[in-house]
Design an enzyme around this catalytic site. Structure first.
Site, PDB file in Angstrom:
ATOM      1  N   TRP A   1      -5.633 -14.788   2.104  1.00 38.88           N
ATOM      2  CA  TRP A   1      -5.376 -13.602   1.297  1.00 38.88           C
ATOM      3  C   TRP A   1      -5.250 -13.931  -0.193  1.00 38.88           C
ATOM      4  CZ3 TRP A   1      -1.188 -10.145   4.133  1.00 38.88           C
ATOM      5  CH2 TRP A   1      -1.724  -9.721   5.353  1.00 38.88           C
ATOM      6  N   THR A  60       3.917  12.382   0.719  1.00 35.14           N
ATOM      7  CA  THR A  60       3.319  11.195   0.100  1.00 35.14           C
ATOM      8  C   THR A  60       1.826  11.434  -0.005  1.00 35.14           C
ATOM      9  OG1 THR A  60       2.918  10.113   2.195  1.00 35.14           O
ATOM     10  CG2 THR A  60       5.008   9.628   1.118  1.00 35.14           C
ATOM     11  N   GLU A  91       9.300   7.455   0.523  1.00 37.81           N
ATOM     12  CA  GLU A  91      10.016   7.345   1.810  1.00 37.81           C
ATOM     13  C   GLU A  91      11.388   6.707   1.655  1.00 37.81           C
ATOM     14  OE1 GLU A  91       6.913   6.590   1.184  1.00 37.81           O
ATOM     15  OE2 GLU A  91       5.602   6.877   2.916  1.00 37.81           O
ATOM     16  N   LYS A 142      -9.574 -10.567   1.216  1.00 41.31           N
ATOM     17  CA  LYS A 142      -9.571 -11.634   2.240  1.00 41.31           C
ATOM     18  C   LYS A 142     -10.789 -12.531   2.039  1.00 41.31           C
ATOM     19  CE  LYS A 142      -7.139  -8.566   5.296  1.00 41.31           C
ATOM     20  NZ  LYS A 142      -7.540  -7.179   5.140  1.00 41.31           N
TER      21      LYS A 142
END
Ligand code: AMP
Length: 545
Positions: free
Chosen positions: A444, A185, A330, A439
């Site tokens: 958020w 990755t 993954e 943030k």
């Protein structure tokens, strides 16, 4: 009491055996690196894969050896994959978009023994090979007529090398848990991490992928995997297409709008898959030329969030069904797909498009949950977002060498690093990478949602939303925009896009225009680089800055 059924290990070469037996003449078409379109079929491909296995073994390669590939999607690349796996080797796909030092690092980490490489990448390999002492042989995926001179040691043309084998070879009988493939990755921070697929996980993943409400690939499809084999296994299509016997068309290295259109048209493609950037190029080509897509039924779009306009144009202007999908290297890589459940089948227009902005629901074989930072499960209410965690038979249990062990917990859950919410019907929507959320005042803001709205503006080519420091709110959103060529969008006009679409406090505080946005090797926006570049940016809303 045990069941009394047969032990039939799930091995990847059984997929090719099946394709060659049931669908021997189904074509595998490639745009070759040398130029012309070349044709073979599953029976031929299997014969040549057997020769690859035989030659590798004769050259002294052993079960478990990592054998790298640095190549575009082609029948030759597929032969190499199946040949490597069939002799018990482990294919290791390398992403040519990585820097040479990163590639050398990855190859040394994996201890690659041999490399199959396309002509295109020979100059790159000349730089890397001397830094990889484990590499014993380089096989160039071409014939001797096209082989240029090179200073590389142990360097051979694939067709010559293959011609020395007769294909009289029996696939290795392996444990289904044996390693079959590897892919690193390309994390935006830290060293790359190695994902190791098993025969079992690849076969199960292919079975999951072809299910009707997942990718829904059938023998009657003509499949064009534009997504490269070096990007998360071409999303499994090099295994799921032969599993069902679908005709396969491999695009080689040409992914511009005109080249992709040519294959869609001449090969009568019914099913294709790629990242949004490829589809933006195709749609632009179609708009410029006035061409249509009469054969194409379905396109799977993932790798990064699919802009609403892409879905809208495919479905409304060209009658092509869009399936938005999410996954990760993954996860082999499929995680969720946004096909339509009966609960949503009556949605039309803007409401249907809203649903298709979601990344969709998990097929059988993938479990997911969303948690807060203390691992408490959050409700599936379509609003509450948190860390997205997954598990399943084609999801990594650990990284090669045990890197980043904190991402895996004792119950088998893998923390994806994505932030998401899930609605009451199980549809997941990614709101951010955990590292990229903005943030503001402790709350958020989803950067992806802001970007999706921004790219809906007719003058915007690409957009990224990042958090920039603010003395009162800690961080506030800044929109970074690449305008379309020759266009000059207006700031106020752009910000008006957000009115009524997001909460007022989500609206970016400012817009900056740039010529380009940096991308990772798999085409994702490199927000860490953008944040670094703009770390001293002074927002007009920050009076004390
Ligand atoms: P890769 O391993 O290169 O395929 O990258 C996986 C990551 O890409 C995921 O963890 C997500 O952050 C992102 N990603 C993949 N598909 C999507 C999607 N449809 N929408 C938003 N992000 C996505």
């Amino acid at each position: 009491m045990l069941g009394l059924m047969q032990e039939w290990p799930l091995l990847c070469h059984k997929i090719l055996d099946h394709a060659a037996l049931q669908h021997p003449h189904r074509e595998v078409v490639s745009r070759s690196v040398e130029g012309p379109i070349v044709r073979t079929n599953y029976a031929e491909l299997r014969k040549r894969a057997l020769k690859v296995a035989q030659r590798l073994e004769r050259d002294g390669f052993k079960v478990g050896d990592r054998i790298a590939t640095l190549a575009w999607n082609s029948a030759r690349h597929m032969e190499a994959w199946y040949g490597i796996m069939g002799m018990g080797g482990v294919y290791h796909t390398l992403n040519p978009r990585l820097f040479p030092e990163q590639l050398a690092w990855i190859m040394n980490h994996a201890q690659d023994q041999a490399l199959f490489v396309d002509l295109t990448f020979l100059p790159l390999v000349e730089k890397i090979a001397p830094q990889v002492p484990s590499l014993r042989q380089i096989i160039v995926l071409t014939d001797s007529a096209h082989l240029p001179p090179s200073g590389l040691a142990s360097f051979v043309a694939y067709e010559d090398w293959l011609a020395e084998a007769d294909g009289d070879y029996a696939w290795k009988q392996l444990d289904e848990h044996a390693a079959a493939g590897m892919c690193y990755t390309s994390g935006t921070t830290g060293d790359p991490k190695g994902v190791v697929y098993s025969h079992r996980s690849n076969v199960l993943h292919a079975m999951i992928a072809v299910m009707p409400d997942a990718m829904g690939v059938s023998v009657r499809d003509v499949v064009l995997p534009v997504v490269p084999m070096f990007h998360a296994n071409a999303w499994g299509l090099a295994q799921s297409a032969p599993m069902v016997g679908a005709k396969l068309v491999m695009p080689g290295g040409k992914m511009d709008g005109a080249s992709i259109y040519e294959l869609l048209d001449t090969e009568r493609i019914t099913f294709t898959a790629a990242v949004p950037t490829v589809w933006l190029m195709l749609l632009q080509h179609l708009e410029e030329t006035g061409k249509k897509l009469p054969h194409l039924n379905r396109v799977v779009i993932g790798g990064s969030a699919c802009p609403r306009t892409v879905t809208e144009k495919f479905e409304r202007n060209y009658g092509v069904e869009v399936v938005h999908a999410w996954g990760m290297t993954e996860m082999s890589p499929l995680g969720t797909l946004c096909t339509i459940k009966p609960e949503y089948q009556d949605l039309e227009g803007a409401e249907r498009l809203n649903l298709q902005q979601k990344q969709g629901y998990t097929p059988f074989g993938v479990e997911m949950k969303v948690t807060d930072d203390d691992d408490n499960e959050l409700p599936w209410d379509g609003r509450t977002f948190g860390r997205l965690k997954v598990r399943g038979p084609a999801v990594s249990a650990s990284y090669y060498g045990g890197a980043s062990a904190e991402q895996f917990d004792a119950d088998g859950w893998f923390d994806t690093g994505d932030v998401a919410h899930v609605d009451e019907h199980g549809y997941m929507q990614i709101t951010d990478r955990s590292k990229d959320v903005i943030k503001s005042g402790g709350e958020w803001i989803s950067s992806i949602e802001l970007e999706n709205l921004a790219v809906g503006h007719p003058d915007v080519q690409e957009a990224a939303a990042i958090g920039v420091k603010h003395s009162r709110w800690d961080e506030r959103p800044l929109l970074v925009v690449v305008p379309k060529q020759g266009r000059n969008p207006d700031k106020a006009d752009l910000l008006a896009l957000f009115d009524g679409k997001v909460a007022k406090w989500w609206v970016p505080d400012d817009v900056v225009f740039v010529d380009e946005i940096p991308h990772t090797a798999t085409g994702k926006i490199q927000k860490s680089v953008l944040r670094e570049r703009l770390k001293d940016y002074r927002l007009p809303t920050d009076s004390s800055a």
